[in-house]
Scaffold this motif. Structure first.
Motif, PDB file in Angstrom:
ATOM      1  N   VAL A  99      -6.848  -0.027  -0.017  1.00  0.00           N
ATOM      2  CA  VAL A  99      -5.530  -0.641  -0.166  1.00  0.00           C
ATOM      3  C   VAL A  99      -5.195  -1.472   1.076  1.00  0.00           C
ATOM      4  CG1 VAL A  99      -3.079  -0.192  -0.513  1.00  0.00           C
ATOM      5  CG2 VAL A  99      -4.777   1.244  -1.667  1.00  0.00           C
ATOM      6  N   ALA A 100      -5.479  -0.906   2.254  1.00  0.00           N
ATOM      7  CA  ALA A 100      -5.187  -1.610   3.501  1.00  0.00           C
ATOM      8  C   ALA A 100      -5.977  -2.911   3.607  1.00  0.00           C
ATOM      9  CB  ALA A 100      -5.475  -0.706   4.690  1.00  0.00           C
ATOM     10  N   HIS A 101      -7.195  -2.922   3.088  1.00  0.00           N
ATOM     11  CA  HIS A 101      -8.006  -4.141   3.127  1.00  0.00           C
ATOM     12  C   HIS A 101      -7.341  -5.256   2.331  1.00  0.00           C
ATOM     13  CE1 HIS A 101     -11.399  -6.861   2.130  1.00  0.00           C
ATOM     14  NE2 HIS A 101     -11.812  -6.539   3.333  1.00  0.00           N
ATOM     15  N   THR A 102      -6.786  -4.905   1.175  1.00  0.00           N
ATOM     16  CA  THR A 102      -6.041  -5.891   0.387  1.00  0.00           C
ATOM     17  C   THR A 102      -4.834  -6.404   1.172  1.00  0.00           C
ATOM     18  OG1 THR A 102      -6.723  -4.874  -1.695  1.00  0.00           O
ATOM     19  CG2 THR A 102      -4.752  -6.260  -1.758  1.00  0.00           C
ATOM     20  N   SER A 103      -4.129  -5.483   1.834  1.00  0.00           N
ATOM     21  CA  SER A 103      -2.974  -5.879   2.645  1.00  0.00           C
ATOM     22  C   SER A 103      -3.378  -6.831   3.756  1.00  0.00           C
ATOM     23  CB  SER A 103      -2.306  -4.638   3.240  1.00  0.00           C
ATOM     24  OG  SER A 103      -1.857  -3.763   2.237  1.00  0.00           O
ATOM     25  N   GLN A 117      -5.888  -8.892   3.808  1.00  0.00           N
ATOM     26  CA  GLN A 117      -6.185 -10.203   3.233  1.00  0.00           C
ATOM     27  C   GLN A 117      -4.895 -10.988   2.983  1.00  0.00           C
ATOM     28  OE1 GLN A 117      -8.599  -8.775  -0.138  1.00  0.00           O
ATOM     29  NE2 GLN A 117     -10.309  -9.918   0.709  1.00  0.00           N
ATOM     30  N   HIS A 118      -3.896 -10.316   2.411  1.00  0.00           N
ATOM     31  CA  HIS A 118      -2.619 -10.983   2.141  1.00  0.00           C
ATOM     32  C   HIS A 118      -1.947 -11.436   3.441  1.00  0.00           C
ATOM     33  CE1 HIS A 118      -2.157  -8.684  -1.935  1.00  0.00           C
ATOM     34  NE2 HIS A 118      -3.102  -9.601  -1.966  1.00  0.00           N
ATOM     35  N   LYS A 176       2.091   5.266   8.490  1.00  0.00           N
ATOM     36  CA  LYS A 176       2.622   5.025   7.151  1.00  0.00           C
ATOM     37  C   LYS A 176       1.821   5.891   6.189  1.00  0.00           C
ATOM     38  CE  LYS A 176       4.813   3.072   3.717  1.00  0.00           C
ATOM     39  NZ  LYS A 176       6.258   3.323   3.490  1.00  0.00           N
ATOM     40  N   GLY A 177       2.491   6.808   5.497  1.00  0.00           N
ATOM     41  CA  GLY A 177       1.774   7.695   4.599  1.00  0.00           C
ATOM     42  C   GLY A 177       2.521   7.962   3.316  1.00  0.00           C
ATOM     43  N   ARG A 178       1.764   8.375   2.301  1.00  0.00           N
ATOM     44  CA  ARG A 178       2.322   8.882   1.059  1.00  0.00           C
ATOM     45  C   ARG A 178       1.679  10.237   0.788  1.00  0.00           C
ATOM     46  NH1 ARG A 178       5.156   5.271  -2.155  1.00  0.00           N
ATOM     47  NH2 ARG A 178       6.006   7.245  -2.967  1.00  0.00           N
ATOM     48  N   MET A 179       2.419  11.097   0.125  1.00  0.00           N
ATOM     49  CA  MET A 179       1.943  12.467  -0.118  1.00  0.00           C
ATOM     50  C   MET A 179       2.055  12.821  -1.595  1.00  0.00           C
ATOM     51  SD  MET A 179       3.657  14.425   3.149  1.00  0.00           S
ATOM     52  CE  MET A 179       5.220  13.547   3.016  1.00  0.00           C
ATOM     53  N   GLY A 180       1.538  14.009  -1.936  1.00  0.00           N
ATOM     54  CA  GLY A 180       1.694  14.522  -3.282  1.00  0.00           C
ATOM     55  C   GLY A 180       0.789  13.885  -4.312  1.00  0.00           C
ATOM     56  N   GLY A 181      -0.185  13.092  -3.879  1.00  0.00           N
ATOM     57  CA  GLY A 181      -1.067  12.417  -4.819  1.00  0.00           C
ATOM     58  C   GLY A 181      -0.700  10.976  -5.073  1.00  0.00           C
ATOM     59  N   ILE A 182       0.234  10.422  -4.291  1.00  0.00           N
ATOM     60  CA  ILE A 182       0.643   9.024  -4.435  1.00  0.00           C
ATOM     61  C   ILE A 182      -0.231   8.141  -3.545  1.00  0.00           C
ATOM     62  CG2 ILE A 182       2.496   7.355  -4.086  1.00  0.00           C
ATOM     63  CD1 ILE A 182       4.478   9.588  -4.691  1.00  0.00           C
ATOM     64  N   ILE A 183      -0.748   7.059  -4.126  1.00  0.00           N
ATOM     65  CA  ILE A 183      -1.524   6.082  -3.373  1.00  0.00           C
ATOM     66  C   ILE A 183      -0.580   4.989  -2.872  1.00  0.00           C
ATOM     67  CG2 ILE A 183      -3.391   4.380  -3.480  1.00  0.00           C
ATOM     68  CD1 ILE A 183      -4.616   6.040  -5.741  1.00  0.00           C
ATOM     69  N   PRO A 184      -0.571   4.684  -1.588  1.00  0.00           N
ATOM     70  CA  PRO A 184       0.322   3.625  -1.096  1.00  0.00           C
ATOM     71  C   PRO A 184      -0.051   2.278  -1.697  1.00  0.00           C
ATOM     72  CG  PRO A 184      -1.249   4.260   0.598  1.00  0.00           C
ATOM     73  CD  PRO A 184      -1.411   5.244  -0.522  1.00  0.00           C
ATOM     74  N   PRO A 223      -0.256  -1.966  -1.568  1.00  0.00           N
ATOM     75  CA  PRO A 223      -0.426  -2.987  -0.524  1.00  0.00           C
ATOM     76  C   PRO A 223       0.900  -3.506   0.009  1.00  0.00           C
ATOM     77  CG  PRO A 223      -1.949  -3.392  -2.336  1.00  0.00           C
ATOM     78  CD  PRO A 223      -1.045  -2.287  -2.786  1.00  0.00           C
ATOM     79  N   GLU A 224       1.884  -3.671  -0.881  1.00  0.00           N
ATOM     80  CA  GLU A 224       3.179  -4.202  -0.467  1.00  0.00           C
ATOM     81  C   GLU A 224       3.876  -3.293   0.549  1.00  0.00           C
ATOM     82  OE1 GLU A 224       2.067  -5.816  -4.401  1.00  0.00           O
ATOM     83  OE2 GLU A 224       2.157  -3.807  -3.547  1.00  0.00           O
ATOM     84  N   GLU A 225       3.684  -1.977   0.406  1.00  0.00           N
ATOM     85  CA  GLU A 225       4.289  -1.041   1.348  1.00  0.00           C
ATOM     86  C   GLU A 225       3.693  -1.223   2.743  1.00  0.00           C
ATOM     87  OE1 GLU A 225       4.544   3.111  -0.076  1.00  0.00           O
ATOM     88  OE2 GLU A 225       3.831   2.326  -1.981  1.00  0.00           O
ATOM     89  N   ILE A 226       2.387  -1.384   2.793  1.00  0.00           N
ATOM     90  CA  ILE A 226       1.715  -1.570   4.088  1.00  0.00           C
ATOM     91  C   ILE A 226       2.118  -2.907   4.694  1.00  0.00           C
ATOM     92  CG2 ILE A 226      -0.516  -1.722   5.243  1.00  0.00           C
ATOM     93  CD1 ILE A 226      -1.653   0.029   2.961  1.00  0.00           C
ATOM     94  N   GLU A 227       2.159  -3.942   3.862  1.00  0.00           N
ATOM     95  CA  GLU A 227       2.530  -5.272   4.356  1.00  0.00           C
ATOM     96  C   GLU A 227       3.952  -5.269   4.910  1.00  0.00           C
ATOM     97  OE1 GLU A 227       1.680  -7.996   1.104  1.00  0.00           O
ATOM     98  OE2 GLU A 227      -0.177  -6.867   0.749  1.00  0.00           O
ATOM     99  N   GLU A 228       4.846  -4.581   4.240  1.00  0.00           N
ATOM    100  CA  GLU A 228       6.226  -4.499   4.725  1.00  0.00           C
ATOM    101  C   GLU A 228       6.282  -3.823   6.082  1.00  0.00           C
ATOM    102  OE1 GLU A 228      10.531  -2.574   3.330  1.00  0.00           O
ATOM    103  OE2 GLU A 228       8.795  -2.490   2.002  1.00  0.00           O
TER     104      GLU A 228
END
Length: 371
Positions: free
Chosen positions: A259-263, A265-266, A330-338, A340-345
């Motif tokens: 996911v971070a790699h996509t971020s 690139q953007h 920056k993290g998400r828990m409980g089985g949620i995948i962050p 790209p937009e969250e990382i970019e923000e």
């Protein structure tokens, strides 16, 4: 060989078989159950040993026995199952026997859910069992890497007579991607000289982790620490993307790194100097490489650690970079995948928007330069 469309769990299993796995013990638990199912079918077809144990505790002790006998052995599980196996892992570390463990992580704590998580980071890198030891821990981010690192795990386990883990969140276990499998390796013709023996006509050789004398046990521990230092020196692996000119470096592994790699690139396309540092070995952790990056001129402004947990690897990143550069999480828990937009923000909060106007992308060669 040509590439084929493979699910991550099947890729783990078939790679282990082709790497020479002779014996498999395990117990079904999602999201890695397809791995066990594939082993059940293929190991029997190849006249190798497969056994579904009555529990994870039973499975890991069977692994210990087979490893002590010199067999190339593997088990697999998911987060709570790995927790149950920890006593056996400690016995194996104390006995200097090799084994491979695949951990396809799920959400927790407790039974949690079957969604993807990275919350086993501390469990496998810091506390895979009691005592002063570390297993080698490899973290793939693609199905191809799941194959390549499983093969590598068998080689490293045998080379150092140690536990080698390959850990992936449930998304990698369940996703399908084109990947190439290696050729089938021949099985070993004879057992290693250190393996347990005892039959008539052979030298008596016992493998144990029980040392009643304190000085004797300390001597074992000193030898073990020497081995761990050798691994730290020789087996660090990582991937760095766009870090040479980056002012913000994202540090992530597994699916979070995808996911971070996509971020990245953007953000690069938008003119922001961002890079990605992906640890492939979670132990030994690439701390020296991160430390060098932190001291680089022009300097990194911030490290942003992205994980699918509450911030476990972030402590290793902070230990590596010290006080040179701030580390954010920056993290998400409980089985949620962050997303790209969250990382970019998060990155845009770190880099002032005005900075992007002083930064241009050279489209011709993909490089980024200051104006």
């Amino acid at each position: 060989m040509a590439k084929q469309l493979l699910k991550g769990n099947i890729a783990f299993a078939e790679a282990a078989i082709r790497a020479g796995c002779e014996v498999y013990f395990g117990y079904p638990i999602t999201p890695q159950t397809e791995l066990l199912e594939h082993m059940a079918k293929r190991m029997v077809e190849l006249d190798r040993v497969f056994l579904q144990a009555e529990s994870e505790v039973a499975a890991v002790n069977m692994v210990y026995g087979a490893a002590a006998a010199g067999a190339k052995v593997m088990t697999s599980s998911s987060s709570p199952g790995i927790s149950l196996m920890q006593e056996g892992f400690s016995y194996m570390a104390g006995s200097n026997v090799p084994a491979v463990v695949i951990d396809v992580m799920r959400g927790g704590p407790g039974l949690g859910n079957i969604q993807p998580s990275q919350a086993d980071y501390n469990q496998v890198t810091k506390s895979a069992g009691h005592g002063d030891f570390h297993p080698i821990v490899l973290a793939p981010s693609t199905v191809q890497e799941a194959i390549d690192l499983t093969v590598l795990a068998f080689d490293l386990a045998e080379k150092y007579r140690t536990l080698a883990f390959v850990i992936a969140d449930g998304a990698i276990g369940q996703m399908m991607e084109p990947a190439e499998l290696p050729e089938m390796r021949p099985l070993p013709e004879k057992r290693p000289a250190w393996a347990v023996t005892g039959a008539k006509g052979r030298p008596h050789n016992v493998i144990s982790s029980l040392y009643m004398g304190a000085e004797e046990l300390e001597a074992l521990n000193l030898t073990l620490q020497d081995k761990l230092r050798q691994i730290e020196k020789a087996e660090v692996r990582y991937e760095a993307t766009h870090v040479d000119d980056a002012e913000v470096v994202i540090v992530a592994f597994g699916t979070a790194a995808r996911v971070a790699h996509t971020s990245v690139q953007h953000l690069r396309a938008a003119g922001l100097p961002v890079g990605l540092f992906r640890p492939i070995t979670l132990w030994p952790f690439p701390e020296q490489e991160l430390a060098r990056l932190a001291r680089r001129i022009p300097s990194v402004r911030t490290f942003l650690v992205v994980e699918m947990n509450a911030g476990q690897m972030v402590h290793d990143v902070r230990e590596a970079v010290g006080s040179h550069v701030p580390v954010r999480f920056k993290g998400r828990m409980g089985g949620i995948i962050p997303l790209p937009e969250e990382i970019e923000e998060e990155v845009r909060r770190i880099i002032p928007s005005a900075h992007s106007r002083a930064f241009r992308v050279e489209a011709k060669n993909g490089r980024v330069a200051h104006q």
